[in-house]
Design a protein around this motif. Structure first.
Motif, PDB file in Angstrom:
ATOM      1  N   LYS A  80       0.826  -1.331  -0.033  1.00  0.00           N
ATOM      2  CA  LYS A  80      -0.141  -0.079   0.041  1.00  0.00           C
ATOM      3  C   LYS A  80       0.847   1.263  -0.203  1.00  0.00           C
ATOM      4  O   LYS A  80       0.710   2.347   0.805  1.00  0.00           O
ATOM      5  CB  LYS A  80      -1.109   0.100   1.299  1.00  0.00           C
ATOM      6  N   TRP A  81       1.789   1.211  -1.024  1.00  0.00           N
ATOM      7  CA  TRP A  81       2.904   2.439  -0.820  1.00  0.00           C
ATOM      8  C   TRP A  81       3.196   2.448  -2.404  1.00  0.00           C
ATOM      9  O   TRP A  81       3.777   1.856  -3.133  1.00  0.00           O
ATOM     10  CB  TRP A  81       4.086   1.978   0.048  1.00  0.00           C
ATOM     11  N   GLN A  82       3.387   3.831  -2.791  1.00  0.00           N
ATOM     12  CA  GLN A  82       4.255   4.062  -3.753  1.00  0.00           C
ATOM     13  C   GLN A  82       5.577   4.652  -3.755  1.00  0.00           C
ATOM     14  O   GLN A  82       6.023   5.567  -3.095  1.00  0.00           O
ATOM     15  CB  GLN A  82       3.396   5.442  -4.497  1.00  0.00           C
ATOM     16  N   TYR A  83       6.452   3.980  -4.493  1.00  0.00           N
ATOM     17  CA  TYR A  83       7.771   4.036  -4.122  1.00  0.00           C
ATOM     18  C   TYR A  83       8.375   5.158  -5.075  1.00  0.00           C
ATOM     19  O   TYR A  83       7.672   5.404  -6.233  1.00  0.00           O
ATOM     20  CB  TYR A  83       8.527   2.895  -4.368  1.00  0.00           C
ATOM     21  N   GLU A  84       9.643   5.604  -4.963  1.00  0.00           N
ATOM     22  CA  GLU A  84      10.117   6.702  -5.708  1.00  0.00           C
ATOM     23  C   GLU A  84      10.958   6.139  -6.864  1.00  0.00           C
ATOM     24  O   GLU A  84      11.238   6.973  -7.858  1.00  0.00           O
ATOM     25  CB  GLU A  84      10.883   7.804  -4.838  1.00  0.00           C
ATOM     26  N   ASP A  85      11.466   5.179  -6.635  1.00  0.00           N
ATOM     27  CA  ASP A  85      12.332   4.423  -7.782  1.00  0.00           C
ATOM     28  C   ASP A  85      12.025   3.299  -8.391  1.00  0.00           C
ATOM     29  O   ASP A  85      11.022   2.549  -7.736  1.00  0.00           O
ATOM     30  CB  ASP A  85      13.851   4.478  -7.487  1.00  0.00           C
ATOM     31  N   ASP A  86      12.452   2.976  -9.328  1.00  0.00           N
ATOM     32  CA  ASP A  86      12.180   1.620 -10.182  1.00  0.00           C
ATOM     33  C   ASP A  86      12.440   0.287  -9.163  1.00  0.00           C
ATOM     34  O   ASP A  86      11.584  -0.560  -9.463  1.00  0.00           O
ATOM     35  CB  ASP A  86      12.651   1.333 -11.658  1.00  0.00           C
ATOM     36  N   GLU A  87      13.515   0.393  -8.557  1.00  0.00           N
ATOM     37  CA  GLU A  87      13.971  -0.749  -7.769  1.00  0.00           C
ATOM     38  C   GLU A  87      12.843  -0.927  -6.650  1.00  0.00           C
ATOM     39  O   GLU A  87      12.847  -2.162  -6.277  1.00  0.00           O
ATOM     40  CB  GLU A  87      15.315  -0.563  -7.227  1.00  0.00           C
ATOM     41  N   MET A  88      12.167   0.044  -6.235  1.00  0.00           N
ATOM     42  CA  MET A  88      11.149  -0.233  -4.949  1.00  0.00           C
ATOM     43  C   MET A  88      11.799  -0.837  -3.867  1.00  0.00           C
ATOM     44  O   MET A  88      11.253  -1.738  -3.482  1.00  0.00           O
ATOM     45  CB  MET A  88       9.912  -0.921  -5.616  1.00  0.00           C
ATOM     46  N   GLU A  89      13.079  -0.034  -3.460  1.00  0.00           N
ATOM     47  CA  GLU A  89      13.783  -0.587  -2.438  1.00  0.00           C
ATOM     48  C   GLU A  89      12.639  -0.672  -1.141  1.00  0.00           C
ATOM     49  O   GLU A  89      12.178   0.259  -0.837  1.00  0.00           O
ATOM     50  CB  GLU A  89      15.081   0.234  -2.300  1.00  0.00           C
TER      51      GLU A  89
END
Length: 207
Positions: free
Chosen positions: A187-196
């Motif tokens: 339930k979270w939108q990450y800032e980068d493509d890696e989705m660390e």
């Protein structure tokens, strides 16, 4: 006569086959049905997230705007959440029709308007005597039979909706990750493509 009836009833009872239910099969069926309902609920929730994020990306709408959604041709909407919009429009159409029936608005009855040509386009749509949708500030979106109405056949949507809910859920979850870097399970939108920080792509990875 009484004894004869009793004998016939007994004979009928003996010839009736008893259906045996395998407890293991019953438990498996219940489990599958429960899982399907869970996938269904998760899919509907994911549709709402996809609608919000796609609308923000493609149309600059931060919150779900029903009026804005009506401006978009139905078939141009991503099939992953197109059914959500179609269902919403069908419910709204039913509500308007039910209201018109309850109010007895088969024909316009406004004071001073006894002829159809004296009604403007907004009044005609509002009274249900002309097909169309009213948007914000009286803006008119025509339903002109151009192949994108609610009643038109949408083969793409039809085929998609026939898929199992588990498969549809997997497709929309991957769409959220690939396009929006959003993890449905976190339930979270990450800032980068890696989705660390995201533990994985499926529900099981999230404990």
């Amino acid at each position: 006569m009484k004894r004869k009836l009793q004998e016939e009833a007994g004979a009928a009872g003996r010839t009736t086959k008893r259906v045996e239910v395998d407890p293991e099969d019953f438990r498996d069926r219940v489990r599958v049905e429960r899982e399907e309902k869970r996938f269904q609920a998760q899919f509907y929730a994911a549709q709402k997230v996809a609608e919000k994020l796609d609308m923000a990306r493609d149309y600059g709408v931060e919150e779900v705007d029903i009026g804005k959604a009506r401006e978009i041709p139905l078939r141009s909407i991503n099939v992953l959440w197109r059914g959500l919009v179609k269902h919403r429009e069908e419910k709204e159409q039913e509500r308007r029709m039910r209201y018109d029936m309850e109010q007895g608005l088969g024909q316009p009855r406004l004071p001073g308007y006894h002829r159809m040509h004296e009604l403007d386009e907004v009044d005609k749509i509002a009274l249900g005597v002309k097909p169309g949708i009213l948007g914000e500030k009286g803006k008119i979106f025509e339903e002109d039979g151009g192949g994108d109405g609610l009643e038109d056949e949408d083969e793409e949507l039809k085929e998609f909706e026939q898929l199992p809910f588990e498969e549809k859920l997997d497709m929309i979850v991957r769409h959220l990750r690939d396009v929006h870097k959003y993890c449905f399970w976190c339930k979270w939108q990450y800032e980068d493509d890696e989705m660390e920080g995201c533990p994985g792509t499926d529900e099981a990875s999230h404990g």
